[in-house]
Scaffold this motif. Structure first.
Motif, PDB file in Angstrom:
ATOM      1  N   PRO A 347      58.064 110.933 -12.774  1.00 22.29           N
ATOM      2  CA  PRO A 347      58.712 110.979 -11.540  1.00 22.29           C
ATOM      3  C   PRO A 347      59.655 109.937 -11.452  1.00 22.29           C
ATOM      4  O   PRO A 347      59.969 108.795 -12.187  1.00 22.29           O
ATOM      5  CB  PRO A 347      57.408 110.817 -10.659  1.00 22.29           C
ATOM      6  N   TYR A 348      60.763 110.037 -10.681  1.00 17.99           N
ATOM      7  CA  TYR A 348      61.790 109.103 -10.500  1.00 17.99           C
ATOM      8  C   TYR A 348      62.447 109.098  -8.845  1.00 17.99           C
ATOM      9  O   TYR A 348      62.346 110.206  -8.381  1.00 17.99           O
ATOM     10  CB  TYR A 348      62.878 109.429 -11.301  1.00 17.99           C
ATOM     11  N   LEU A 349      62.819 107.976  -8.588  1.00 19.19           N
ATOM     12  CA  LEU A 349      63.192 107.944  -7.070  1.00 19.19           C
ATOM     13  C   LEU A 349      64.494 108.497  -6.919  1.00 19.19           C
ATOM     14  O   LEU A 349      65.598 108.394  -7.806  1.00 19.19           O
ATOM     15  CB  LEU A 349      63.196 106.326  -6.785  1.00 19.19           C
ATOM     16  N   VAL A 350      64.668 108.978  -5.493  1.00 15.09           N
ATOM     17  CA  VAL A 350      66.179 109.702  -5.319  1.00 15.09           C
ATOM     18  C   VAL A 350      66.228 109.129  -4.027  1.00 15.09           C
ATOM     19  O   VAL A 350      65.606 109.104  -3.045  1.00 15.09           O
ATOM     20  CB  VAL A 350      65.801 111.244  -4.942  1.00 15.09           C
ATOM     21  N   VAL A 351      67.261 108.330  -3.871  1.00 14.90           N
ATOM     22  CA  VAL A 351      67.693 107.534  -2.667  1.00 14.90           C
ATOM     23  C   VAL A 351      68.534 108.327  -1.925  1.00 14.90           C
ATOM     24  O   VAL A 351      69.766 109.015  -2.263  1.00 14.90           O
ATOM     25  CB  VAL A 351      68.234 106.121  -3.126  1.00 14.90           C
ATOM     26  N   ARG A 352      68.102 108.523  -0.629  1.00 16.02           N
ATOM     27  CA  ARG A 352      68.782 109.293   0.626  1.00 16.02           C
ATOM     28  C   ARG A 352      69.045 107.973   1.561  1.00 16.02           C
ATOM     29  O   ARG A 352      69.282 106.922   1.466  1.00 16.02           O
ATOM     30  CB  ARG A 352      68.271 110.531   0.891  1.00 16.02           C
TER      31      ARG A 352
END
Lengths: 360, 360
Positions: A347-352
């Motif tokens: 899993p990896y972070l998606v910054v919005r």
DNA sequence: ATGCTCAAGGTAACCGGTGTCATAAATCGC
DNA sequence: GCGATTTATGACACCGGTTACCTTGAGCAT
């Protein structure tokens, strides 16, 4: 490709010239035209090493010309096993289900295997007997078990008993690794923590999924441990257990936002609960991300439909499904099954836009 | 229920007493224990009227005792048709897909039929030949075709040609009604129109889906006709064609909100586009529903996750799926297939908070 | 009593493949 | 150059059902 009419021409026994024209060719047709026994055709199909190269070529030529494809039912009958893969699941999120299906189907594409889906209710008293009947009847080639079905040891035991291969998908290894795909959800939790820490948050809260689910537990563990490693503590009141639902997210969110000091960031165990927190924030008159940062988990479509678009941890569900199904149909081919690269499904972070610097 | 060991006891030919114990009973086991031929067992299974009541009872008793279930593969092989239902679809919305699957599965439950899913890309050059190979190989009992696959006449022709039953789901009758489930989307559009009219809106806009889709066309038609009937017109500029996507909804929404006079209400062809319009409204600094009413179509989960929760037309996708599959497996049973009550699957409006009185 | 009809059930072949085992041809050892 | 292997192939039964067709016996009209 559709020169099937040749079969009719080839056979001249007791049937009028024209009849049995547009029928799918069978192994007998191939055998006759290639002037070998059906057993040899069978050998070619199954890639037996005991076929002379020349014969193999001749048979394959006929197969190609007629566009012959063996009948999975007949094959399955003789094999005592179908070419059907089952997906047994109880995850209520449509996007999760579809992503997983897509991954499995990707792996099955062109393999001749087909996917049968089976949503279940694990608490149903007939669950196990239904599963037994289903798997035995269909003589499934194997089944993919996403969470939380994957965590049901009774089901795993049953499948072992009736000798049905399966691949379990879960946050942590539940048994010897060969029959598992591990999603390492704790790393996703850690990624969320690091993101919030980097933005200077100190008063942080978490809403986990039901802790009976490994994923909920692991996501929380990863998050908490990363915070602790950075010297940021979370009092008990700031860690709540939700139900992975919108409603529970909203309820827990309201409770957390009433705390003093009010958390400046909330990490939720999935996107559904994050959307609930966004509603709670709105009702509390808070701006996101100015007053409150929110980070979810899953990265489903809804994340970008929300306002503000949700920062969230991407869970590679489709890839996981593909790997699981791949395992199943490759089997123990070459020594041990081809190992997958765990990095490919971390899993990896998606910054919005739902997360930002801690308010001053 | 698991008294299968009896079979072993019953047979004593050339095999050691203990072997072949836990094997599913076959039609031969039943025949032997009931002291009839396998053909008679077959007759009982298939409910042939030419079996004496007494015999039938005896056979059924043995069947029940052993928990015998006929092998679908063997049956299919002899029948030249499997007991698999295909769902061929290209709708990209996960919730639509899952709802439809659920409906079909509900209908199939306990029937012995299983569902094979098949997402497709209709523009793929191999689409038709892939479909042919798929259906022929699996000898599908029938297929369910939701939109927009249902609108592909080439596919329908192909299925006719290879003699595979199908049920098409669409907004309007595409052929003789027997193989169709009609969703009457125009009535949903009308419901949205009436709602907005009742709230006094006069300057109204619409974003339709791609008009190549019947659903988009019908929803728009229903909406426009209802407005016209009330004497409320919509200039051309107020009717846009979107792509059923979030992004297109946002883009069209921005365009519409820049018009003068600005519309006080927008009806979109689905929820995805409605969520795009909500984003556009937010960017334009408009309050929903005070400054702008938004009404969507579908009533998927996302509708209640949005802010404000979306007023939308409920499309009974699950029910439609159930009816379609039911049609398929009931076949032409009793004279003509049991007709479904169209009222049971008409779209209807669900009022939430994204719509309200027109601003003064 | 004879012949005919029809209900009730059995027999054998078949659906389209695979397993087992026998056998013919090719290769090998010495 | 001949038996012993190994390679390559075929014959046949079988997987678990169904279809097509045949047999039997009871009931009934003649």
């Amino acid at each position: 490709m559709t020169v099937i009419s040749k079969t009719a021409a080839g056979s001249a026994e007791g049937s009028t010239e024209i009849e049995r024209d547009r029928r799918r060719p069978t192994i007998n047709d191939i055998a006759r035209l290639a002037a070998v026994s059906k057993k040899t055709v069978s050998r070619v199909i199954n890639e037996s090493p005991f076929v002379k190269e020349e014969t193999r070529a001749r048979v394959n030529a006929v197969i190609d010309e007629l566009g012959y494809v063996p009948d999975p039912q007949a094959r399955g009958l003789a094999f005592r096993r179908s070419f059907l893969i089952g997906m047994i699941y109880d995850n209520p999120n449509p996007q999760y289900v579809v992503n997983m299906q897509q991954g499995i189907l990707d792996a099955l594409k062109g393999s001749g295997y087909e996917l049968i889906i089976r949503p279940v209710v694990r608490s149903d008293p007939n669950f196990l007997s239904d599963m037994r009947a289903f798997v035995e009847r269909q003589k499934l080639f194997g089944v993919v078990l996403p969470p939380s079905v994957s965590e049901d040891e009774r089901l795993a035991a049953l499948l072992n008993e009736i000798d049905c291969p399966y691949v379990r998908i879960a946050s942590v290894p539940l048994d010897e690794a060969e029959s598992m795909v591990v999603t390492h959800d704790h790393m996703g939790g850690a990624a969320a923590a690091k993101h919030l820490l980097a933005h200077g948050h100190k008063v942080i809260a978490h809403i986990s999924g039901p802790l009976t689910f490994r994923s909920a537990h692991e996501r929380r563990r990863g998050f908490c441990e990363a915070l602790a490693a950075a010297g940021v503590g979370m009092p008990d009141a700031y860690v709540m257990e939700g139900a992975y639902t919108f409603e529970s997210g909203m309820a827990c969110g309201e409770a957390l936002l009433a705390l003093s000091p009010r958390p400046t960031a909330i990490f939720t165990g999935n996107d559904e609960m994050a959307s609930g927190v966004l509603q709670a924030a709105r009702k509390a008159g808070l701006r996101v991300p100015e007053d409150l940062s929110v980070v979810g988990f899953d990265d489903f479509q809804i994340a970008s439909r929300l306002w503000p678009p949700l920062t969230t941890v991407h869970a590679p569900t489709t890839d996981v499904g593909r790997i699981a199904a791949d395992r199943l149909i490759r089997g123990e081919d070459d020594g041990r099954a081809r190992r997958y690269d765990p990095d490919s499904i971390l899993p990896y972070l998606v910054v919005r836009e739902s997360s930002g610097p801690a308010p001053a």
